[in-house]
Structures are given as C-alpha cells and as structure tokens.
Design a protein around this motif. Structure first.
Motif, PDB file in Angstrom:
ATOM      1  N   THR A 197       0.838  -1.193   0.000  1.00 16.18           N
ATOM      2  CA  THR A 197       0.000   0.000   0.000  1.00 16.18           C
ATOM      3  C   THR A 197       0.874   1.245   0.000  1.00 16.18           C
ATOM      4  O   THR A 197       1.799   1.351   0.813  1.00 16.18           O
ATOM      5  N   PRO A 198       0.602   2.193  -0.871  1.00 13.38           N
ATOM      6  CA  PRO A 198       1.411   3.416  -0.908  1.00 13.38           C
ATOM      7  C   PRO A 198       1.381   4.151   0.427  1.00 13.38           C
ATOM      8  O   PRO A 198       0.372   4.171   1.126  1.00 13.38           O
ATOM      9  N   PHE A 199       2.517   4.750   0.753  1.00 18.59           N
ATOM     10  CA  PHE A 199       2.644   5.464   2.028  1.00 18.59           C
ATOM     11  C   PHE A 199       1.599   6.561   2.155  1.00 18.59           C
ATOM     12  O   PHE A 199       1.043   6.784   3.231  1.00 18.59           O
ATOM     13  N   ARG A 200       1.319   7.260   1.059  1.00 17.11           N
ATOM     14  CA  ARG A 200       0.346   8.345   1.106  1.00 17.11           C
ATOM     15  C   ARG A 200      -1.030   7.836   1.495  1.00 17.11           C
ATOM     16  O   ARG A 200      -1.741   8.486   2.266  1.00 17.11           O
ATOM     17  N   ASP A 201      -1.411   6.662   0.993  1.00 19.27           N
ATOM     18  CA  ASP A 201      -2.728   6.110   1.332  1.00 19.27           C
ATOM     19  C   ASP A 201      -2.803   5.701   2.796  1.00 19.27           C
ATOM     20  O   ASP A 201      -3.836   5.846   3.446  1.00 19.27           O
ATOM     21  N   VAL A 202      -1.684   5.169   3.314  1.00 18.87           N
ATOM     22  CA  VAL A 202      -1.665   4.773   4.719  1.00 18.87           C
ATOM     23  C   VAL A 202      -1.783   5.999   5.614  1.00 18.87           C
ATOM     24  O   VAL A 202      -2.517   6.005   6.606  1.00 18.87           O
ATOM     25  N   VAL A 203      -1.049   7.065   5.282  1.00 22.57           N
ATOM     26  CA  VAL A 203      -1.130   8.303   6.054  1.00 22.57           C
ATOM     27  C   VAL A 203      -2.549   8.862   6.003  1.00 22.57           C
ATOM     28  O   VAL A 203      -3.095   9.309   7.033  1.00 22.57           O
ATOM     29  N   LYS A 204      -3.154   8.855   4.842  1.00 24.68           N
ATOM     30  CA  LYS A 204      -4.515   9.366   4.688  1.00 24.68           C
ATOM     31  C   LYS A 204      -5.499   8.583   5.542  1.00 24.68           C
ATOM     32  O   LYS A 204      -6.381   9.160   6.203  1.00 24.68           O
ATOM     33  N   ASP A 205      -5.340   7.259   5.540  1.00 23.58           N
ATOM     34  CA  ASP A 205      -6.248   6.413   6.317  1.00 23.58           C
ATOM     35  C   ASP A 205      -6.095   6.662   7.817  1.00 23.58           C
ATOM     36  O   ASP A 205      -7.071   6.885   8.534  1.00 23.58           O
TER      37      ASP A 205
END
Length: 287
Positions: A75-83
């Motif tokens: 999972t892209p880091f940006r998506d994890v941060v967003k979640d």
C-alpha cells in the motif's frame, strides 16, 4: 493445528521447499527434535511463500487484508497516512464532546472537586479495559481463531470477564478513595461510576472490532476509537452517577448513616466504659 487449530494439535515443522518458493508446514511427522511446536499458538497450518506474502485460509486471509493494510509494503505510504490521519482527526473532533459534558455539569463538579481528582482514573480504567478486549478480538481475527463457530463462546467469556474485572477494579477504586479519606458519599459515587465504566468498556471493546470488520473497516482502528469512546462515556457516566447520588437525598443519607450510625455506636461504647452519661455527651459532640 492439523485438526483445525482448536484441539488435538500436532507438532508442526517446515518441510522441503518447493521449486516455486513455497514451503509447506508438515504435520505428519511427530519427530520433536529441533522443531518448534505451533500447538501453543492456535495457528492453522498453511502454505508459506518464503519470497512473498503468507497465504492463509479464506477467513484468515480476508481478515488479514483488512487488518494488515499497509503492513506488507504494497500500500502506498500516502494512502496509509490518509487512512490513519483521517481516523485520528475524526477522533480528535469527537473527543471534544467530553469538554461539553464537563461544562454542562460545572456546578456539580465545583461542589465536589474530589470527583474531578478521580476523573482521570475513571476514564483511564475504561480505556484500558476496553483496549484489552479489542486487542483480543483483533488478534483472533488476524490469526483466524475467532470465527462464526467460536464467536458466541468468546463473547460469553468476555461478558463474564467484564463483570469480574469491574468488581476487582471497583474494589481497588473504593480502597484508594478510603486511603485518600474521600467523603463516603463521593466514595460511593466514584466506586459505582468505576464499576459501570469498566463493564461497558469491556462490552464495547469486544463488539467494536467485530462491527468494524463486518463493515469492511480496519478493526485495528478500534484500539484508538475505544479510547475516545470511553473518554466520552466515562465522563458521562461519572457526572450522571455523581449527580444521582450527591444531588439527591442519597448522599446525605449515606453521610448520616456512616457518621451518625458508626460514630454514634462507637461513642455509646466509649460512654459505657466511662460509666453511664458519658455516652450521651459524646453523641451530642458527634452530632
């Protein structure tokens, strides 16, 4: 292990690696020399891809897809941060409800400041007990030991656990209040609040991860969510119980019972030892 992971476990070990990089856990060999047992961990035996992610059963795999989002690096880091940031910001806003509840009960808390001094203990106990329960559920979903067959016994065990823990923590809170010489009415309010908070927190902590999992949400978020929920519920329960005891006739009745009842009986015993009328004089002093 070999029998489904719930009973009659066998020793398991890694057998030879296949050409495609997959290693199989072999439960047919009972040789114990140099091989770790998986029986103590309630783990099922599944093919393990050494060069890639672990494959699992349908239930454990689906739980892993939800719970392990972002752990495997796919999972892209940006998506994890967003979640994660989305949940934390939402919980930050939700936690503001506690300040509104405290503001609406400011008169009660100003009249009984000792309740404010114990508020951190009450809210913290609820968050800790709820987090304990939610972690057990998350672990069960992740390893596949919590499923349709084991769900009902698990929830029944947690219900009994909630009653037991609330009784133990309620007693501990009662003793702490006595050590700090808290007035008896406030002591009863604190103890009752603590009992109710712990019971509700264990129940919510057991159900919340399951509800999130059924809705397709990551159950791991329940660990942070339960802290905020119990912060709000703990404050609400404390001010409600305190108001019901301290702002009614219950508080004065408790005070009169312990002061006049216990103190009066002690004064009568001393008066009898002093010879006759001394007890009446001491009773007047107590009153």
């Amino acid at each position: 292990a070999g029998g489904g992971g719930f009973g009659g476990h066998k020793k398991a070990k890694l057998s030879d690696t296949e050409d495609d990089g997959t290693a199989f856990l072999d439960d047919d060999d009972d040789d114990d020399d140099g091989h770790d047992s998986f029986a103590d961990h309630d783990l099922r035996l599944h093919p393990v891809n050494i060069d890639g992610p672990v494959s699992s059963s349908a239930s454990a795999s689906s739980a892993g897809e939800v719970i392990g989002n972002g752990v495997d690096g796919d999972t892209p880091f940006r998506d994890v941060v967003k979640d994660r940031a989305g949940w934390l910001v939402g919980l930050l806003v939700l936690q503001s409800c506690s300040s509104f509840i405290l503001a609406r009960n400011e008169a009660l808390l100003e009249s009984h400041l000792v309740i404010v001094q114990f508020l951190t203990m009450l809210v913290g106990a609820g968050g800790n007990a709820g987090n304990q329960a939610s972690v057990r559920v998350i672990r069960g979903l992740a390893v596949g030991t919590l499923n349709e067959r084991t769900l009902r016994p698990f929830l029944w065990t947690e219900a009994k656990m909630g009653l037991a823990l609330s009784a133990i923590l309620g007693l501990a809170g009662f003793l702490r209040a006595l050590v700090f010489m808290v007035p008896i009415a406030e002591t009863v309010a604190i103890t009752t609040s603590l009992y109710m908070i712990v019971v509700s927190s264990v129940g919510i902590g057991s159900v919340l991860p399951l509800a999130m999992y059924r809705c397709g949400l990551d159950p791991a978020h329940s660990s942070t969510t339960i802290q905020v929920l119990m912060d709000i519920l703990g404050v609400t329960t404390t001010v409600w119980v305190s108001g019901a005891i301290l702002n009614t006739g219950i508080g004065p009745a408790l005070t009169a019972f312990f002061h006049h009842g216990a103190g009066g009986a002690a004064a009568e015993d001393i008066g009898e030892d002093m010879g006759g009328g001394g007890g009446d004089d001491l009773l007047e002093g107590v009153e």
